[in-house]
Design a protein around this motif. Structure first.
Motif, short mmCIF file in Angstrom:
data_model
loop_
_atom_site.label_atom_id
_atom_site.label_comp_id
_atom_site.label_asym_id
_atom_site.label_seq_id
_atom_site.Cartn_x
_atom_site.Cartn_y
_atom_site.Cartn_z
N GLU A 70 -3.77 13.36 12.17
CA GLU A 70 -4.35 13.32 13.51
C GLU A 70 -5.78 12.82 13.48
OE1 GLU A 70 -3.95 17.27 15.00
OE2 GLU A 70 -1.79 17.10 15.38
N THR A 71 -6.51 13.18 12.43
CA THR A 71 -7.88 12.66 12.29
C THR A 71 -7.88 11.14 12.09
OG1 THR A 71 -8.61 14.76 11.33
CG2 THR A 71 -10.01 12.84 10.94
N CYS A 72 -6.98 10.65 11.27
CA CYS A 72 -6.86 9.20 11.06
C CYS A 72 -6.48 8.49 12.35
CB CYS A 72 -5.84 8.91 9.97
SG CYS A 72 -6.32 9.45 8.33
N TRP A 73 -5.63 9.12 13.11
CA TRP A 73 -5.22 8.52 14.38
C TRP A 73 -6.39 8.46 15.35
CZ3 TRP A 73 -1.80 5.67 16.76
CH2 TRP A 73 -1.69 5.71 18.16
N LYS A 74 -7.20 9.47 15.37
CA LYS A 74 -8.37 9.47 16.26
C LYS A 74 -9.37 8.40 15.83
CE LYS A 74 -8.11 14.34 17.54
NZ LYS A 74 -8.75 15.68 17.44
N GLN A 75 -9.56 8.23 14.53
CA GLN A 75 -10.44 7.15 14.05
C GLN A 75 -9.91 5.78 14.45
OE1 GLN A 75 -10.80 7.67 9.84
NE2 GLN A 75 -12.19 9.48 10.00
N HIS A 123 -1.20 3.29 6.15
CA HIS A 123 -0.92 3.82 4.81
C HIS A 123 -0.81 5.35 4.85
CE1 HIS A 123 -1.02 4.21 0.48
NE2 HIS A 123 -2.05 5.09 0.59
N GLU A 124 -1.76 6.00 5.52
CA GLU A 124 -1.73 7.45 5.62
C GLU A 124 -0.48 7.94 6.36
OE1 GLU A 124 -3.59 9.63 4.22
OE2 GLU A 124 -5.09 8.25 3.38
N TYR A 132 -11.76 -2.47 12.90
CA TYR A 132 -10.48 -2.00 13.47
C TYR A 132 -9.31 -2.35 12.57
CZ TYR A 132 -6.40 -2.05 16.53
OH TYR A 132 -5.14 -1.87 17.06
N SER A 133 -9.35 -3.56 11.99
CA SER A 133 -8.27 -3.99 11.11
C SER A 133 -8.22 -3.12 9.86
CB SER A 133 -8.48 -5.45 10.72
OG SER A 133 -7.51 -5.86 9.80
N SER A 134 -9.39 -2.80 9.31
CA SER A 134 -9.44 -1.98 8.11
C SER A 134 -8.91 -0.56 8.39
CB SER A 134 -10.88 -1.91 7.60
OG SER A 134 -10.98 -1.02 6.52
N ILE A 135 -9.38 0.00 9.51
CA ILE A 135 -8.94 1.35 9.86
C ILE A 135 -7.46 1.38 10.16
CG2 ILE A 135 -9.20 3.18 11.58
CD1 ILE A 135 -12.15 2.53 11.72
N LEU A 136 -6.98 0.34 10.79
CA LEU A 136 -5.54 0.28 11.10
C LEU A 136 -4.71 0.25 9.84
CD1 LEU A 136 -3.29 -0.01 13.21
CD2 LEU A 136 -3.64 -2.50 13.12
#
Length: 587
Positions: free
Chosen positions: A128-133, A199-200, A190-194
């Motif tokens: 959920e934290t990764c999704w918020k980021q 992956h997560e 955005y591309s990096s976080i996506l």
């Protein structure tokens, strides 16, 4: 079939299901616990029931249980007591093998479940934290793109306007370039976080969650298997006692098969047989004799001569209703109707003939003359056996004192041999008294059995041995009795004489001194004296020793002046007084 792949999105439902599984296990534990309480209660009720119907000790009811049917009933009660014990075993085994074990397992299960779902919630929070980021980066990229587009449009507008200075155009151009660069940076971020989120997320749904759910599945399957094993144990606990319960039931069946109706019938005969002969025919009584006397003097004399044999009723004929009908000593006494005699025959009971012949505080003559012959014989035989046992005990005591005296003679430092002479003389005197008492009862027994003439001069001489100081006393309250065959006749004066002499003889023993204490003992265990001659003791109780073990495994002890008896030697710790009379010294 795996919860990790099939139920990847059912985290909350799995949490509820595993909690339900633990609740079911706790409910089963509660069920078994209540079963153990029922078994204990049932066993207690069975024991109370068995105890309730057990005959009371030293009571008349206990004597009545000599019949085989009553013995079978006692065996049934004992088997039911053992049967109750098996239900206690069921309760104990279920408590130790199921309740305690499952209660410990439930605690372990709760800890394991808590740990697994904690890891699952931690993985959920991370994704959920990764999704918020990712959402934040996406919104920032979108905002920067819109700002760059507006800056580009403003620059183009300023560049087309001829009234705007070159400096303003240059400023708008630089601002558009900055916004465009920010949009590019946001895009890269955005591309990096996506990529990181994807992956997560892949790890979460294909690695973390399957592993956690697999552990939860294994935990739940172990719970199910453990519950099944407990159910098997539940059945095995019952099955283990079935052979013993079967033996208890077999014991009841064996007791029932041991019932012998013929033997019980014989015991009834032995218990109630009087030994009397049934009454014979009643002779004809001729009431025409007074009529014949009025005819003439000759006829009167003839009628008397002829009527004498017919009127003879008080002799030793078999037609006499002995011992239920009294003699008519007065010729003027009116004859009783036949119906009255029959009623007296049906309702008659043995009577006590003389209260002076009773022992003090008792209701039975010493020679048991109030009993029918057969019952009297049994009582006399029992008394003779008891006296013989007492004689044997006194003789054993005499032998022990004699051996101790010999030890003192050989080893004077251990004691004075002369100190035992008084005790030895006392024991010898007791033996002589018991022998005289035995001879007295044997004489009465021989009389009942027909070996000696009934109440003759020889019997009086035998009775006179016991108390030569008491003269014969006439007893007016005795009733004359005569047996049909003349073998059981008691004359008034003879009966009273023997009874009084025997009573006075008993008085000589009333003031007999009790045996001295030769030491003390402490009860190691509780012993309930159920048989005649034994005494009950409580663990830790201290008592006096008055007679050592003679090799038969019993020690004679005394609690107070009125309570003494035998207890198993292994149940007490004996401490003898070396200086006491009668104490054995081992060398």
């Amino acid at each position: 079939m795996s919860w990790g792949t099939e139920l990847w999105d059912q985290f909350d439902n799995l949490e509820k299901h595993t909690q339900w599984g633990i609740d079911i296990l706790e409910k089963y534990i509660k069920f078994v616990k209540e079963r153990t309480e029922i078994e204990l209660s049932y066993a207690k009720q069975l024991r109370n029931l068995s105890k309730k119907y057990q005959p009371k000790k030293n009571s008349k009811e206990e004597e009545e249980y000599k019949y085989t049917s009553c013995k079978a009933f006692i065996s049934t009660l004992n088997e039911m007591n053992d049967y109750a014990g098996q239900h206690e075993v069921i309760s104990e085994n279920m408590a130790s093998q199921i309740i305690v074990d499952l209660a410990r397992y439930v605690q372990e299960l709760k800890q394991e479940r808590k740990s697994n779902f904690h890891d699952g919630r931690k993985a959920q929070q991370h994704i959920e934290t990764c999704w918020k980021q990712l959402e934040s980066s996406k919104r920032r990229f979108e905002r920067d793109c819109k700002e760059a587009d507006r800056a580009q449009q403003y620059f183009e507008k300023m560049d087309a306007d001829i009234n705007v200075t070159k400096a303003d155009v240059e400023k708008a151009r630089q601002q558009a370039q900055i916004r465009h660069q920010m949009a590019e940076d946001s895009k890269a971020d955005y591309s990096s976080i996506l990529q990181k989120f994807n992956h997560e997320q892949h790890e979460y749904y294909h690695t973390h969650i399957p592993n956690i759910f697999q552990k939860i599945q294994e935990m739940e399957e172990r719970r199910i298997v453990r519950m099944g094993e407990s159910m098997k144990t539940y059945a095995e606990v019952d099955r283990q006692v079935i052979p013993i319960i079967g033996k208890c039931l077999d014991g009841i069946v064996k007791a029932a098969e041991s019932i012998d109706q013929k033997n019980d019938s014989q015991l009834v005969i032995e218990a109630y047989k009087s030994g009397f002969e049934p009454p014979g025919d009643i002779e004809f009584e001729d009431y025409t004799q007074p009529m014949k006397r009025t005819v003439s003097d000759n006829s009167l004399s003839n009628s008397r001569g002829e009527g004498k044999p017919d009127l003879k009723f008080g002799g030793k004929s078999k037609g006499k209703l002995w011992p239920f009908i009294k003699k008519n000593k007065s010729p003027k006494q009116q004859k009783e109707p036949l119906s009255h005699r029959f009623n007296e025959f049906m309702t008659s009971k043995p009577k006590i003939h003389c209260f002076r012949s009773l022992k003090r505080g008792g209701a039975t003559p010493e020679d048991f003359s109030n009993l029918p012959p057969e019952q009297r014989r049994k009582k006399l035989q029992q008394k003779v056996d008891e006296l013989n046992k007492e004689i044997q005990k006194e003789m054993d005591q005499r032998d022990a004192i004699t051996k101790m005296k010999d030890v003192y003679l050989k080893n004077p430092q251990m004691g004075d041999p002369a100190s035992l002479d008084h005790k030895l003389a006392e024991v010898s005197q007791n033996i002589e008294k018991l022998r005289l008492e035995t001879q007295k009862f044997e004489a009465w027994l021989a009389e009942v059995e027909g070996r000696l003439p009934a109440r003759n001069e020889q019997a009086r001489r035998q009775s006179g041995l016991y108390d030569s100081q008491n003269p014969p006393t006439v007893n007016n309250c005795a009733q004359d009795r005569e047996s049909p065959d003349g073998s059981y006749t008691e004359e008034q004066s003879q009966e009273s004489e023997v009874k009084v002499l025997a009573t006075d003889f008993d008085d000589e023993f009333d003031d007999e001194e009790p045996l001295p204490a030769i030491g003390t003992c402490k009860a190691l265990y509780t012993f309930e004296g159920q048989n005649e001659g034994t005494i009950s003791v409580v663990e830790g109780e201290t008592l006096y020793v008055i007679e050592e073990d003679k090799g038969d495994g019993w020690t004679r002890i005394r609690r107070n002046e009125d309570e003494e008896g035998y207890v198993p030697t292994s149940y007490v710790e004996v401490c003898l007084d070396k200086n006491a009379k009668g104490a054995k010294t081992y060398i």
